[in-house]
Write a protein that holds these residues in place. Sequence first.
Motif, PDB file in Angstrom:
ATOM      1  N   ARG A 118      -1.122   7.739  -1.929  1.00 14.81           N
ATOM      2  CA  ARG A 118      -1.403   8.398  -3.193  1.00 14.81           C
ATOM      3  C   ARG A 118      -1.210   9.908  -3.086  1.00 14.81           C
ATOM      4  NH1 ARG A 118      -6.848   7.366  -5.335  1.00 14.81           N
ATOM      5  NH2 ARG A 118      -7.455   7.146  -3.148  1.00 14.81           N
ATOM      6  N   ASN A 119      -0.972  10.525  -4.223  1.00 12.52           N
ATOM      7  CA  ASN A 119      -0.708  11.963  -4.220  1.00 12.52           C
ATOM      8  C   ASN A 119      -1.977  12.802  -4.306  1.00 12.52           C
ATOM      9  OD1 ASN A 119      -1.280  11.337  -6.847  1.00 12.52           O
ATOM     10  ND2 ASN A 119       0.604  12.191  -7.719  1.00 12.52           N
ATOM     11  N   GLY A 150       0.849  -1.187   0.000  1.00 16.60           N
ATOM     12  CA  GLY A 150       0.000   0.000   0.000  1.00 16.60           C
ATOM     13  C   GLY A 150       0.882   1.233   0.000  1.00 16.60           C
ATOM     14  N   THR A 151       0.599   2.131  -0.932  1.00 17.86           N
ATOM     15  CA  THR A 151       1.402   3.346  -1.003  1.00 17.86           C
ATOM     16  C   THR A 151       0.504   4.561  -0.834  1.00 17.86           C
ATOM     17  OG1 THR A 151       1.180   3.516  -3.392  1.00 17.86           O
ATOM     18  CG2 THR A 151       3.027   2.237  -2.571  1.00 17.86           C
ATOM     19  N   PRO A 178       4.142  11.450  -0.612  1.00 19.43           N
ATOM     20  CA  PRO A 178       3.282  10.693  -1.538  1.00 19.43           C
ATOM     21  C   PRO A 178       4.132   9.732  -2.380  1.00 19.43           C
ATOM     22  CG  PRO A 178       2.653  12.986  -1.531  1.00 19.43           C
ATOM     23  CD  PRO A 178       3.919  12.895  -0.719  1.00 19.43           C
ATOM     24  N   GLY A 179       3.592   8.554  -2.645  1.00 18.03           N
ATOM     25  CA  GLY A 179       4.326   7.556  -3.421  1.00 18.03           C
ATOM     26  C   GLY A 179       5.112   6.577  -2.580  1.00 18.03           C
ATOM     27  N   THR A 180       5.290   6.900  -1.320  1.00 19.36           N
ATOM     28  CA  THR A 180       6.064   6.016  -0.443  1.00 19.36           C
ATOM     29  C   THR A 180       5.238   4.800  -0.022  1.00 19.36           C
ATOM     30  OG1 THR A 180       7.007   8.030   0.477  1.00 19.36           O
ATOM     31  CG2 THR A 180       7.411   5.986   1.687  1.00 19.36           C
ATOM     32  N   PRO A 181       5.847   3.603  -0.038  1.00 17.96           N
ATOM     33  CA  PRO A 181       5.109   2.449   0.495  1.00 17.96           C
ATOM     34  C   PRO A 181       4.924   2.603   2.004  1.00 17.96           C
ATOM     35  CG  PRO A 181       7.251   1.763  -0.411  1.00 17.96           C
ATOM     36  CD  PRO A 181       7.150   3.242  -0.594  1.00 17.96           C
TER      37      PRO A 181
END
Lengths: 79, 79, 136, 136
Positions: C34-35, C31-32, C85-88
């Motif tokens: 989202r921006n 799960g990451t 944002p974008g990081t798991p």
Amino acid sequence: MKILLFGITREITGQSRLTVPANAGITTVKALKVWLAQQYPAMQGLTSLAVAVDNEYAQDEDVLNPGHEIALIPPVSGG
Amino acid sequence: MKILLFGITREITGQSRLTVPANAGITTVKALKVWLAQQYPAMQGLTSLAVAVDNEYAQDEDVLNPGHEIALIPPVSGG
Amino acid sequence: MLIKLVEHIDLNEAYAYLHANEAGAVNLFVGTVRNHSKGKEVVRLDFEAYDAMAIRQMEHLAKQAFEKWSLVKLAIIHAVGAKDPGTPVVVIGVSSAHRDASFEACRYLIDELKKTVPIWKKEFYEDNSVWVNAHP
Amino acid sequence: MLIKLVEHIDLNEAYAYLHANEAGAVNLFVGTVRNHSKGKEVVRLDFEAYDAMAIRQMEHLAKQAFEKWSLVKLAIIHAVGAKDPGTPVVVIGVSSAHRDASFEACRYLIDELKKTVPIWKKEFYEDNSVWVNAHP
């Protein structure tokens, strides 16, 4: 007409490329399967045997053209 | 009785650990929720508010013992 | 089972743990952040956990999964702290002899984690911030 | 989409490709060679592919998945050649905004790959070997 062979069909025939003589009169996928069963009875023991033409699965009634890439697809087991 | 606070409950109260005075007479989870709603009306605006005792979710009728670790669990949003 | 809270998610750590010669299938969910959230740009996130209870609740989920399915190994790793944002932020992994079990158990674990594990996400936008799910 | 046949599966390559700031969910399936098959110890495996057709069929599956679900990215990587038990031989990964799509598409892709992609596995035991699925 040349047929590419993989997996167990390569082992059954002892070659990776089979030549079907022109005088065998093979023009359809179905006819090729019948001819193969006669030439190599071990093919009949397979779970299934498909024919591919130009990288797509072909149907029994499809016409085989020597200019196309034709291959035997024994039961797949990837993944 | 001390109550651990996280997330929005920590912001609502302005502290990460809340002390419920002994004279409030709180003995159950339900009573604690009623007391919190009176002291901090903003708690009533939350989607839900659970109470945990010793790291397990507690039911409204469960008795609160000051020797246990008690915490408020506002709506979780992990994952 | 491998259950922990970390600063940074390491997919390889999860996979290395799950790998086993008797397991034919590994399913991993990552799960990451989202921006975008509800049409607004998310510039930063902050994850806060009630550490001891989060671990306890993840252990309960793991136990339930081992009871429901025939599993080889299982990993639940969740990140805490500030994230871009974008990081798991979470990885769940399950290994099993056959793939049905690993897919189903992995799905079960992420669904239940989102319902019961005491971890909170605060989203920061350009002009304000919000604790996700806090209000109806 | 990232579709290829390789000598060695690299999970990180798949994840790096799938990662996207607009994707909140990544589901990865890793299929590994088990050390037992039908009660016999597997000492080695060999994967053979009809390369061009395998790529073509994987492309068809990818296209179907993109039509069925709202996906961000998709990877299908299969290994060929001799493999030891425990080695990853296939990785399928799907990223999407929400997790339903990534779980469902990943499952679809591995199920369909096993039915239609021309790759063959030969299992070697102590005393003999067999092309898997070849005979009823």
